[in-house]
Design a protein around this motif. Structure first.
Motif, PDB file in Angstrom:
ATOM      1  N   ALA A  35       0.765  -1.318  -0.106  1.00  6.14           N
ATOM      2  CA  ALA A  35       0.118  -0.041   0.116  1.00  6.14           C
ATOM      3  C   ALA A  35       0.881   1.102   0.056  1.00  6.14           C
ATOM      4  O   ALA A  35       1.927   1.398   0.642  1.00  6.14           O
ATOM      5  CB  ALA A  35      -1.027  -0.024   1.186  1.00  6.14           C
ATOM      6  N   SER A  36       0.321   2.290  -0.834  1.00  4.76           N
ATOM      7  CA  SER A  36       1.141   3.737  -0.984  1.00  4.76           C
ATOM      8  C   SER A  36       0.082   4.631  -1.289  1.00  4.76           C
ATOM      9  O   SER A  36      -0.647   4.318  -2.083  1.00  4.76           O
ATOM     10  CB  SER A  36       2.351   3.537  -1.666  1.00  4.76           C
ATOM     11  OG  SER A  36       2.608   4.661  -2.373  1.00  4.76           O
ATOM     12  N   VAL A  62      -2.272   5.179   5.041  1.00  5.02           N
ATOM     13  CA  VAL A  62      -2.064   3.864   4.900  1.00  5.02           C
ATOM     14  C   VAL A  62      -1.688   3.259   6.189  1.00  5.02           C
ATOM     15  O   VAL A  62      -0.603   3.298   7.045  1.00  5.02           O
ATOM     16  CB  VAL A  62      -0.744   3.712   4.139  1.00  5.02           C
ATOM     17  CG1 VAL A  62      -0.219   2.352   4.008  1.00  5.02           C
ATOM     18  CG2 VAL A  62      -0.690   4.477   2.959  1.00  5.02           C
ATOM     19  N   PRO A  63      -2.998   2.735   6.821  1.00  2.00           N
ATOM     20  CA  PRO A  63      -2.872   2.161   8.503  1.00  2.00           C
ATOM     21  C   PRO A  63      -1.947   0.807   8.396  1.00  2.00           C
ATOM     22  O   PRO A  63      -1.609   0.656   9.505  1.00  2.00           O
ATOM     23  CB  PRO A  63      -4.452   2.054   8.716  1.00  2.00           C
ATOM     24  CG  PRO A  63      -5.136   1.851   7.535  1.00  2.00           C
ATOM     25  CD  PRO A  63      -4.336   2.648   6.334  1.00  2.00           C
ATOM     26  N   GLU A  64      -2.043   0.220   7.491  1.00  2.00           N
ATOM     27  CA  GLU A  64      -1.486  -1.310   7.516  1.00  2.00           C
ATOM     28  C   GLU A  64      -0.749  -1.286   6.038  1.00  2.00           C
ATOM     29  O   GLU A  64      -0.996  -0.775   5.009  1.00  2.00           O
ATOM     30  CB  GLU A  64      -2.329  -2.320   7.744  1.00  2.00           C
ATOM     31  CG  GLU A  64      -3.724  -2.161   7.520  1.00  2.00           C
ATOM     32  CD  GLU A  64      -4.701  -3.438   7.913  1.00  2.00           C
ATOM     33  OE1 GLU A  64      -4.566  -4.291   7.374  1.00  2.00           O
ATOM     34  OE2 GLU A  64      -5.518  -3.046   8.799  1.00  2.00           O
ATOM     35  N   THR A  69      -6.705   3.805   3.180  1.00  2.00           N
ATOM     36  CA  THR A  69      -7.884   4.491   3.521  1.00  2.00           C
ATOM     37  C   THR A  69      -8.063   5.890   2.951  1.00  2.00           C
ATOM     38  O   THR A  69      -6.947   6.680   3.034  1.00  2.00           O
ATOM     39  CB  THR A  69      -8.370   4.398   4.954  1.00  2.00           C
ATOM     40  OG1 THR A  69      -7.333   5.144   5.769  1.00  2.00           O
ATOM     41  CG2 THR A  69      -8.231   2.907   5.571  1.00  2.00           C
ATOM     42  N   ILE A  70      -9.201   6.361   2.726  1.00  2.00           N
ATOM     43  CA  ILE A  70      -9.359   7.466   2.210  1.00  2.00           C
ATOM     44  C   ILE A  70     -10.503   8.069   2.934  1.00  2.00           C
ATOM     45  O   ILE A  70     -11.734   7.436   2.977  1.00  2.00           O
ATOM     46  CB  ILE A  70      -9.942   7.760   0.795  1.00  2.00           C
ATOM     47  CG1 ILE A  70      -8.847   7.053   0.054  1.00  2.00           C
ATOM     48  CG2 ILE A  70     -10.134   9.341   0.378  1.00  2.00           C
ATOM     49  CD1 ILE A  70      -9.371   6.829  -1.475  1.00  2.00           C
ATOM     50  N   MET A 102     -12.240   2.193   2.052  1.00  3.51           N
ATOM     51  CA  MET A 102     -11.145   1.345   2.366  1.00  3.51           C
ATOM     52  C   MET A 102     -10.588   0.582   1.269  1.00  3.51           C
ATOM     53  O   MET A 102     -11.616  -0.069   0.372  1.00  3.51           O
ATOM     54  CB  MET A 102     -11.546   0.066   3.365  1.00  3.51           C
ATOM     55  CG  MET A 102     -11.683   0.938   4.988  1.00  3.51           C
ATOM     56  SD  MET A 102     -12.172  -0.266   6.164  1.00  3.51           S
ATOM     57  CE  MET A 102     -13.429  -1.062   5.720  1.00  3.51           C
ATOM     58  N   LEU A 103      -9.447   0.484   0.928  1.00  2.77           N
ATOM     59  CA  LEU A 103      -8.832  -0.255  -0.336  1.00  2.77           C
ATOM     60  C   LEU A 103      -7.949  -1.373   0.236  1.00  2.77           C
ATOM     61  O   LEU A 103      -6.689  -1.054   0.238  1.00  2.77           O
ATOM     62  CB  LEU A 103      -8.084   1.039  -1.362  1.00  2.77           C
ATOM     63  CG  LEU A 103      -8.795   2.152  -1.524  1.00  2.77           C
ATOM     64  CD1 LEU A 103      -7.869   3.264  -2.238  1.00  2.77           C
ATOM     65  CD2 LEU A 103     -10.298   1.966  -2.618  1.00  2.77           C
ATOM     66  N   PRO A 104      -8.388  -2.472   0.218  1.00  2.28           N
ATOM     67  CA  PRO A 104      -7.511  -3.550   0.471  1.00  2.28           C
ATOM     68  C   PRO A 104      -6.495  -3.767  -0.662  1.00  2.28           C
ATOM     69  O   PRO A 104      -7.316  -3.995  -1.952  1.00  2.28           O
ATOM     70  CB  PRO A 104      -8.417  -4.770   0.756  1.00  2.28           C
ATOM     71  CG  PRO A 104      -9.754  -4.200   0.214  1.00  2.28           C
ATOM     72  CD  PRO A 104      -9.757  -2.923   0.055  1.00  2.28           C
ATOM     73  N   ILE A 105      -5.376  -3.946  -0.602  1.00  4.55           N
ATOM     74  CA  ILE A 105      -4.539  -4.100  -1.694  1.00  4.55           C
ATOM     75  C   ILE A 105      -4.164  -5.442  -1.807  1.00  4.55           C
ATOM     76  O   ILE A 105      -3.528  -6.257  -0.848  1.00  4.55           O
ATOM     77  CB  ILE A 105      -3.191  -3.384  -1.602  1.00  4.55           C
ATOM     78  CG1 ILE A 105      -3.181  -1.952  -1.223  1.00  4.55           C
ATOM     79  CG2 ILE A 105      -2.179  -3.606  -2.762  1.00  4.55           C
ATOM     80  CD1 ILE A 105      -3.998  -1.169  -2.073  1.00  4.55           C
TER      81      ILE A 105
END
Length: 187
Positions: A35-36, A62-64, A69-70, A102-105
């Motif tokens: 994530a970035s 970028v919590p993890e 997350t936006i 939330m954007l899970p990569i």
């Protein structure tokens, strides 16, 4: 008059540095499985009648390592942001949680990694073309000075300097591309 000719190598260097900076920005938008926040930079949202970058309609975090997350500031913009992400071609499926998207990569598969290395190669080729165009601009200035009476020795000297500068920047592009492709293919 020929004695007065000075090619503005600082300007050429600055413009070539700009091409490298643009390449690095494009590379930052390529997903590597981590994530970035920068991967969302090219995504534009239709907001208030104009196209706006995501970071101007919400806070990107970028919590993890595998999650972006936006936090959208205006509740009415949540659906527009989600739509922009879906249509961006990033291959990410947004999940809504109120005003937070939330954007899970996902893990990249081998095929997608290969596609991304090809895209990185296209970005690098675009940067090489920019550098070559700047080289041509420098050579045109030298030819104009030659027509105005510059000696052939001076012409060769300046052309050599422009070519050396071009070679240095093309090598930098190739090295940057190699590093990015290794990063993409790393599992």
């Amino acid at each position: 008059m020929s004695e007065d000719f000075m090619l503005d190598t600082d300007d050429l260097t600055r413009r070539m540095d700009g091409a490298i900076a643009a390449l690095k920005t494009e590379f930052a938008s390529l997903r590597t499985g981590r994530a970035s926040a920068s991967m969302l930079e090219p995504v534009m949202v239709e907001a208030y009648g104009q196209r706006t970058p995501i970071n101007q309609v919400g806070t990107v975090n970028v919590p993890e390592p595998r999650m972006v997350t936006i936090n959208v500031w205006d509740k009415s913009m949540v659906n527009a942001v989600e739509k922009a992400i879906r249509e961006s071609g990033l291959g990410i499926n947004p999940q809504l949680n109120g005003t937070i998207i939330m954007l899970p990569i996902p893990e990249l598969n081998e095929e997608r990694r290969t596609q991304l290395t090809k895209v990185a190669g296209q970005y690098a080729e675009g940067a090489r073309v920019s550098i070559r165009n700047l080289r041509r601009d420098g050579m045109d200035q030298i030819k104009k000075a030659k027509a105005d009476g510059m000696s052939e020795d001076d012409q060769k000297l300046w052309e050599g300097e422009v070519q050396d500068m071009t070679d240095k920047f093309i090598k930098l592009i190739d090295d940057t591309l190699e590093t990015k492709q290794a990063e993409i293919m790393q599992v």
